[in-house]
Design an enzyme around this catalytic site. Structure first.
Site, PDB file in Angstrom:
ATOM      1  N   GLY A  15      35.609  45.801  71.747  1.00  3.82           N
ATOM      2  CA  GLY A  15      34.590  45.750  72.789  1.00  3.82           C
ATOM      3  C   GLY A  15      33.167  46.038  72.338  1.00  3.82           C
ATOM      4  O   GLY A  15      32.353  46.509  73.127  1.00  3.82           O
ATOM      5  N   ASN A  17      30.943  43.799  71.630  1.00  2.00           N
ATOM      6  CA  ASN A  17      30.076  42.866  72.378  1.00  2.00           C
ATOM      7  C   ASN A  17      29.876  43.352  73.812  1.00  2.00           C
ATOM      8  O   ASN A  17      28.782  43.256  74.358  1.00  2.00           O
ATOM      9  CB  ASN A  17      30.645  41.451  72.351  1.00  2.00           C
ATOM     10  CG  ASN A  17      30.312  40.735  71.056  1.00  2.00           C
ATOM     11  OD1 ASN A  17      29.187  40.314  70.841  1.00  2.00           O
ATOM     12  ND2 ASN A  17      31.290  40.636  70.171  1.00  2.00           N
ATOM     13  N   LEU A  94      40.875  37.122  73.511  1.00  2.00           N
ATOM     14  CA  LEU A  94      41.719  36.246  72.701  1.00  2.00           C
ATOM     15  C   LEU A  94      42.746  35.468  73.528  1.00  2.00           C
ATOM     16  O   LEU A  94      43.624  34.797  72.989  1.00  2.00           O
ATOM     17  CB  LEU A  94      42.386  37.056  71.579  1.00  2.00           C
ATOM     18  CG  LEU A  94      41.380  37.714  70.609  1.00  2.00           C
ATOM     19  CD1 LEU A  94      42.098  38.443  69.485  1.00  2.00           C
ATOM     20  CD2 LEU A  94      40.367  36.716  70.040  1.00  2.00           C
ATOM     21  N   ASN A 111      31.474  32.113  76.347  1.00  2.00           N
ATOM     22  CA  ASN A 111      32.273  32.693  75.269  1.00  2.00           C
ATOM     23  C   ASN A 111      31.389  32.942  74.055  1.00  2.00           C
ATOM     24  O   ASN A 111      30.449  32.187  73.812  1.00  2.00           O
ATOM     25  CB  ASN A 111      33.389  31.704  74.891  1.00  2.00           C
ATOM     26  CG  ASN A 111      34.264  32.205  73.752  1.00  2.00           C
ATOM     27  OD1 ASN A 111      34.722  33.355  73.749  1.00  2.00           O
ATOM     28  ND2 ASN A 111      34.485  31.360  72.752  1.00  2.00           N
ATOM     29  N   HIS A 113      31.571  33.023  69.977  1.00  2.00           N
ATOM     30  CA  HIS A 113      32.421  32.632  68.847  1.00  2.00           C
ATOM     31  C   HIS A 113      31.698  33.005  67.547  1.00  2.00           C
ATOM     32  O   HIS A 113      30.513  32.708  67.405  1.00  2.00           O
ATOM     33  CB  HIS A 113      32.721  31.130  68.895  1.00  2.00           C
ATOM     34  CG  HIS A 113      33.630  30.708  67.790  1.00  2.00           C
ATOM     35  ND1 HIS A 113      34.994  30.926  67.830  1.00  2.00           N
ATOM     36  CD2 HIS A 113      33.372  30.140  66.586  1.00  2.00           C
ATOM     37  CE1 HIS A 113      35.530  30.495  66.702  1.00  2.00           C
ATOM     38  NE2 HIS A 113      34.571  30.012  65.934  1.00  2.00           N
ATOM     39  N   GLU A 184      25.875  38.301  67.027  1.00  2.00           N
ATOM     40  CA  GLU A 184      26.623  38.388  68.293  1.00  2.00           C
ATOM     41  C   GLU A 184      26.011  39.362  69.290  1.00  2.00           C
ATOM     42  O   GLU A 184      25.846  39.040  70.470  1.00  2.00           O
ATOM     43  CB  GLU A 184      28.073  38.805  68.018  1.00  2.00           C
ATOM     44  CG  GLU A 184      28.844  37.795  67.199  1.00  2.00           C
ATOM     45  CD  GLU A 184      30.317  38.170  67.080  1.00  2.00           C
ATOM     46  OE1 GLU A 184      30.908  38.611  68.065  1.00  2.00           O
ATOM     47  OE2 GLU A 184      30.869  38.023  65.974  1.00  2.00           O
TER      48      GLU A 184
HETATM   49  C1  GAR Z   1      33.985  39.114  67.883  1.00  2.00           C
HETATM   50  O1  GAR Z   1      33.636  38.915  66.535  1.00  2.00           O
HETATM   51  C2  GAR Z   1      34.049  37.789  68.621  1.00  2.00           C
HETATM   52  O2  GAR Z   1      33.076  36.889  68.183  1.00  2.00           O
HETATM   53  C3  GAR Z   1      35.423  37.330  68.266  1.00  2.00           C
HETATM   54  O3  GAR Z   1      36.218  38.494  68.336  1.00  2.00           O
HETATM   55  C4  GAR Z   1      35.423  39.643  68.026  1.00  2.00           C
HETATM   56  C5  GAR Z   1      35.562  40.680  69.127  1.00  2.00           C
HETATM   57  O4  GAR Z   1      34.892  41.885  68.836  1.00  2.00           O
HETATM   58  N1  GAR Z   1      35.864  36.307  69.164  1.00  2.00           N
HETATM   59  C6  GAR Z   1      36.599  35.251  68.809  1.00  2.00           C
HETATM   60  O5  GAR Z   1      37.001  35.078  67.694  1.00  2.00           O
HETATM   61  C7  GAR Z   1      36.892  34.268  69.947  1.00  2.00           C
HETATM   62  N2  GAR Z   1      37.498  33.053  69.436  1.00  2.00           N
HETATM   63  P1  GAR Z   1      34.583  42.964  69.963  1.00  2.00           P
HETATM   64  O6  GAR Z   1      35.866  43.233  70.748  1.00  2.00           O
HETATM   65  O7  GAR Z   1      34.144  44.184  69.183  1.00  2.00           O
HETATM   66  O8  GAR Z   1      33.471  42.433  70.844  1.00  2.00           O
END
Ligand code: GAR
Length: 216
Positions: A15, A17, A94, A111, A113, A184
């Site tokens: 989490g 982001n 996911l 989203n 990515h 991000e």
């Molecule tokens: C992030 O790097 C996001 O870009 C990726 O998962 C991570 C989650 O981190 N998302 C994907 O790969 C989607 N296809 P977080 O839980 O610390 O935000």
């Protein structure tokens, strides 16, 4: 403000982001936005704890609690709808977003990515796998993309992208951290702010800046 964009943030893991979104709302750099709920498919996601620490309703809807994927998809949609949100934000979520959800929220799901789409995206490219693939290919620049979600995987209209340099000696883990910090955590809050303030629209499958004078 007359209008507050109500968002649901869907998460699966750490989490960070989500934390960036919370921080930018609290700092006032993201405006007209309220997080109505954080929803996780995984009850152990640390993201749920982050939400609770900020008094944001935090709930889990797990596929493990339903007999079929279809049932889970329906319950997830019902849960989101119960919070009456304007925008669904996938922040490290996911779960494969079902068609019924895309139809319920057309151009109302975004989203993040961790690559520059159309590189290293689509089925099978998520989390560390994306960075492994970038290093394997030997690209010198990667980054992150925020996009609207359509019924494909990582195929919807692109809102924002930010490039990040790949350095000698990078591991997938080191690169993942740099992409999060430099890209991000910046473009995800920025994209929400653009939407909350009516600054973008989708035309012919592409995101364009809205010129307020056009409305006159
Ligand atoms: C992030 O790097 C996001 O870009 C990726 O998962 C991570 C989650 O981190 N998302 C994907 O790969 C989607 N296809 P977080 O839980 O610390 O935000």
């Amino acid at each position: 403000p007359i209008f507050m964009l109500k968002i649901a943030v869907l998460v699966s893991g750490g989490g960070t982001n989500l934390q960036a979104i919370i921080d930018e709302i609290e700092k006032g750099t993201v405006t007209n936005t309220e997080i109505a709920a954080v929803i996780s498919n995984n009850k152990n996601a640390y993201a749920l704890e982050r939400a609770r620490q900020h008094n944001i309703p935090a709930v889990c809807v797990s596929p493990k609690d339903y007999g079929t994927r279809e049932e889970f998809n329906k319950e997830l949609l019902k849960k989101i709808q119960s919070f009456d949100v304007d925008l669904v934000v996938l922040a490290g979520c996911l779960v494969v977003i079902p068609k019924i959800m895309v139809e319920a929220y057309p151009n109302r799901i975004i989203n993040i990515h961790p690559s520059l789409i159309p590189s290293f995206c689509g089925t099978g490219y998520y989390g560390l796998k994306v960075h492994e693939a970038a290093l394997e290919r030997g690209v010198k620049v990667t980054g992150a993309t925020v996009h609207f979600v359509d019924d494909g995987t990582d195929t919807g209209p692109i809102i924002l992208q930010k490039a990040v340099e790949i350095k000698q000696g990078d591991t997938p883990e080191i690169l993942q951290q740099r992409v999060m910090k430099e890209a991000e955590w910046k473009i995800m809050p920025q994209a929400i702010d653009l939407i909350a303030n009516g600054k973008i629209a989708v035309r012919d499958g592409k995101v364009v800046l809205v010129d307020k004078l056009e409305d006159c």
